[in-house]
Scaffold this motif. Structure first.
Motif, PDB file in Angstrom:
ATOM      1  N   SER A  22    -120.676   5.097 -19.266  1.00 18.18           N
ATOM      2  CA  SER A  22    -121.379   4.454 -20.377  1.00 18.18           C
ATOM      3  C   SER A  22    -122.632   3.710 -19.963  1.00 18.18           C
ATOM      4  N   ASP A  36    -124.317   5.714 -23.083  1.00 18.40           N
ATOM      5  CA  ASP A  36    -124.511   4.818 -24.213  1.00 18.40           C
ATOM      6  C   ASP A  36    -125.992   4.513 -24.406  1.00 18.40           C
ATOM      7  N   ASN A  46    -124.635   7.661 -31.149  1.00 19.62           N
ATOM      8  CA  ASN A  46    -124.358   6.478 -30.340  1.00 19.62           C
ATOM      9  C   ASN A  46    -123.197   5.676 -30.903  1.00 19.62           C
ATOM     10  N   TYR A  49    -120.014   7.494 -30.044  1.00 19.36           N
ATOM     11  CA  TYR A  49    -119.703   7.345 -28.626  1.00 19.36           C
ATOM     12  C   TYR A  49    -119.268   5.917 -28.301  1.00 19.36           C
ATOM     13  N   SER A  50    -120.015   4.952 -28.796  1.00 14.28           N
ATOM     14  CA  SER A  50    -119.744   3.553 -28.494  1.00 14.28           C
ATOM     15  C   SER A  50    -118.346   3.146 -28.951  1.00 14.28           C
TER      16      SER A  50
END
Length: 137
Positions: A22, A36, A46, A49-50
């Motif tokens: 990340s 990230d 994002n 993913y985050s």
């Protein structure tokens, strides 16, 4: 909850992998960029993913019985990191440089180290900020 030392150390290693992926794929000293930061510039991707990476860290923390304070701190880091994606350009730039997953992973790792010790296969920092790789990463 009865957590084995092996399971706790496995969570520590998993946190290290998420932290690197990340926020530290490319890093020099204290500054690093990972998925990230790259995905910060792709609206929607994002946030997915985050929250996904943050969710994995929280799940590891719950499974190893991390303290309430550690869980709260991790949640705050991940929420802050994820909230930045809602602000175009300035928020994306801030998210690129804000190591929220790294901070959440470190909080979990410190909790694990306090209760179970540091895993033998954990990377060691050098004086220049570079780390030797974690086995299997």
């Amino acid at each position: 909850m009865d957590v084995t030392r092996h399971r706790a150390h496995s969570a520590w290693i998993n946190a290290e992998r998420i932290k690197r992926l990340s926020d530290r794929l490319i890093g020099v000293g204290p500054i690093g960029i990972g998925l990230d930061g790259v995905l910060a510039w792709v609206p929607g991707a994002n946030l997915i993913y985050s929250l996904g990476a943050g969710g994995l860290l929280i799940a590891e923390a719950v499974q190893v019985g991390a303290s309430t304070a550690t869980l709260a701190r991790m949640g705050l880091y991940i929420a802050s990191n994820s909230a930045m994606t809602g602000v175009p350009v300035l928020g994306w730039a801030m998210d690129t440089l804000f190591p929220g997953h790294l901070m959440a992973a470190r909080a979990l790792q410190k909790d694990i180290e306090a209760r179970f010790g540091r895993p033998a296969e954990a990377p060691r920092s050098s004086r220049f900020g570079f780390r030797r790789p974690v086995a299997g990463v």
